[in-house]
Design a protein around this motif. Structure first.
Motif, short mmCIF file in Angstrom:
data_model
loop_
_atom_site.label_atom_id
_atom_site.label_comp_id
_atom_site.label_asym_id
_atom_site.label_seq_id
_atom_site.Cartn_x
_atom_site.Cartn_y
_atom_site.Cartn_z
N SER A 102 -34.49 22.70 -53.11
CA SER A 102 -33.41 22.45 -54.06
C SER A 102 -32.11 22.09 -53.35
N VAL A 103 -32.02 22.38 -52.05
CA VAL A 103 -30.87 21.96 -51.25
C VAL A 103 -31.15 20.54 -50.76
N HIS A 104 -30.40 19.59 -51.26
CA HIS A 104 -30.60 18.19 -50.89
C HIS A 104 -29.56 17.78 -49.86
N GLY A 105 -30.02 17.37 -48.69
CA GLY A 105 -29.07 16.88 -47.69
C GLY A 105 -28.20 17.97 -47.11
N ASP A 106 -26.90 17.68 -46.98
CA ASP A 106 -25.95 18.60 -46.37
C ASP A 106 -25.73 19.80 -47.29
N PRO A 107 -26.00 21.04 -46.81
CA PRO A 107 -25.81 22.20 -47.68
C PRO A 107 -24.37 22.39 -48.13
N ARG A 108 -23.41 21.85 -47.38
CA ARG A 108 -22.01 22.01 -47.73
C ARG A 108 -21.61 21.20 -48.96
N ALA A 124 -30.01 26.60 -55.63
CA ALA A 124 -29.72 25.72 -54.51
C ALA A 124 -28.49 26.20 -53.74
N TRP A 125 -27.45 26.60 -54.47
CA TRP A 125 -26.20 27.01 -53.81
C TRP A 125 -26.41 28.25 -52.94
N THR A 126 -27.19 29.21 -53.44
CA THR A 126 -27.46 30.43 -52.66
C THR A 126 -28.17 30.11 -51.36
N HIS A 127 -29.22 29.29 -51.44
CA HIS A 127 -29.91 28.88 -50.22
C HIS A 127 -28.98 28.09 -49.29
N ALA A 128 -28.14 27.25 -49.88
CA ALA A 128 -27.23 26.44 -49.07
C ALA A 128 -26.25 27.31 -48.29
N CYS A 184 -23.54 21.16 -51.70
CA CYS A 184 -24.30 21.70 -52.82
C CYS A 184 -23.35 22.25 -53.89
N PRO A 185 -23.53 21.87 -55.15
CA PRO A 185 -22.62 22.33 -56.21
C PRO A 185 -22.83 23.80 -56.54
N THR A 186 -21.75 24.49 -56.86
CA THR A 186 -21.83 25.91 -57.21
C THR A 186 -22.52 26.13 -58.55
N THR A 187 -22.64 25.09 -59.35
CA THR A 187 -23.27 25.22 -60.66
C THR A 187 -24.78 25.37 -60.57
N HIS A 188 -25.36 25.07 -59.41
CA HIS A 188 -26.81 25.19 -59.21
C HIS A 188 -27.06 26.45 -58.38
#
Length: 306
Positions: free
Chosen positions: A112-118, A127-131, A120-124
């Motif tokens: 769910s983390v696509h590309g650069d983790p930085r 994905a955001w937690t993993h990022a 990643c939107p906080t709304t997801h």
């Protein structure tokens, strides 16, 4: 000299396969466990019992125990998984691992983390937690001190339906959503190889997907066929599904709704980026195609016994 590695989360399907693969490739493998008395059936076959895996008490949520475990084992390479519910995103644990002598980490993360983790939107939330954990790892270990393995939909997620399958009816939202149902055994076999063979020339982010995409309805049909059962699939509302996640799986409501948001965004197609590359990664590391879902179900019928 054999590479010394430490595996956190060895009681899980991925962790146990990681430990077994690493040892088969010649590494000295120690298991870091919250409860060192816990049984790990996949690591306790007749051949493995002869020498066993050294166990040491440690909890990724307790940096002091992490530091102690690494110091006692002399490990220089570690396999870890993403912790949920930590406000520090595992940064103190990564710092403890590095301070104790770990040179490189293999982290189990999310597709769910696509590309650069930085970015990643906080709304997801998922994905955001993993990022945030990925970012903490990168900050602590630098550009050459980690490999992040990103997965999507584990075959073991099908255990969510075990009770319903036993009753002959599975009630879910989005039965048409398609996932890859990747085998944890395949994931662990790849993580074990990376753990033993990682070098500075290694790619830092490795995406993996399963052999085929199938809808939840199709996957339930596969399970029913293998078990020799008649099972019908009933579509329920999102709210009802959220309540089932909360009551039966113990998910917080915010996480349950984020799971359904991912289902909604996945739709009927392949939502993963770079699918051919990710599937090719599996074949490259294992020198064979990914395990198919029906094959996995055949091998793990016991997980659907309730």
């Amino acid at each position: 000299m054999a590479r010394k590695v430490i595996v956190f989360g060895a009681t899980g399907g991925v962790g146990s396969a990681t430990a077994l693969t690493a040892r088969q490739l010649g590494a000295e493998v120690s298991l870091a466990m919250r409860d060192i008395s816990k049984t790990i059936p996949s690591l306790e076959s007749s051949t493995e019992k002869e020498s066993g895996f050294p166990r040491i008490q440690a909890d990724l949520a307790q940096p002091d125990s992490v530091r102690s475990a690494v110091t006692q084992t002399g490990a220089q390479y570690a396999f870890v998984y993403t912790l949920w519910g930590t406000s520090d995103h595992m940064r103190p644990s990564f710092e403890a691992l590095k301070a104790a002598g770990i040179k490189s980490i293999v982290l189990l993360s999310s597709f769910s983390v696509h590309g650069d983790p930085r970015s990643c939107p906080t709304t997801h939330l998922i994905a955001w937690t993993h990022a945030q954990v990925e970012i903490a790892l990168q900050d602590v270990f630098g550009p050459d001190g980690y490999v992040i393995v990103r997965l999507a939909f584990f075959a073991t997620n099908a255990r969510w339906w075990a009770r319903d399958i036993a009753g002959g009816e599975v009630r879910i939202s989005y039965p048409r959503v398609r996932w890859d149902f990747i085998s944890p055994d395949d994931i662990g076999a790849i993580c074990g190889r990376i753990l033993v063979q990682v070098s500075q020339s290694e790619e830092r982010i490795v995406g993996l997907v399963g052999r085929e995409y199938m809808s939840m309805r199709e996957a339930i049909g596969v399970i029913a066929r293998v078990l020799g059962k008649e099972v019908r699939v009933t579509t329920i509302s999102q709210d009802e599904c959220v309540q089932r996640f909360i009551a039966e799986d113990g998910l917080p409501e915010v996480l349950a709704r984020d799971v359904l948001r991912e289902y909604d965004e996945a739709g009927d197609g392949e939502f993963y980026p770079n699918v051919p590359e990710a599937r090719g990664n599996v074949e490259r590391y294992l020198q064979r195609p990914p395990t198919g879902f029906e094959e996995w179900v055949q091998q793990h019928k016991d997980v659907f016994v309730v």
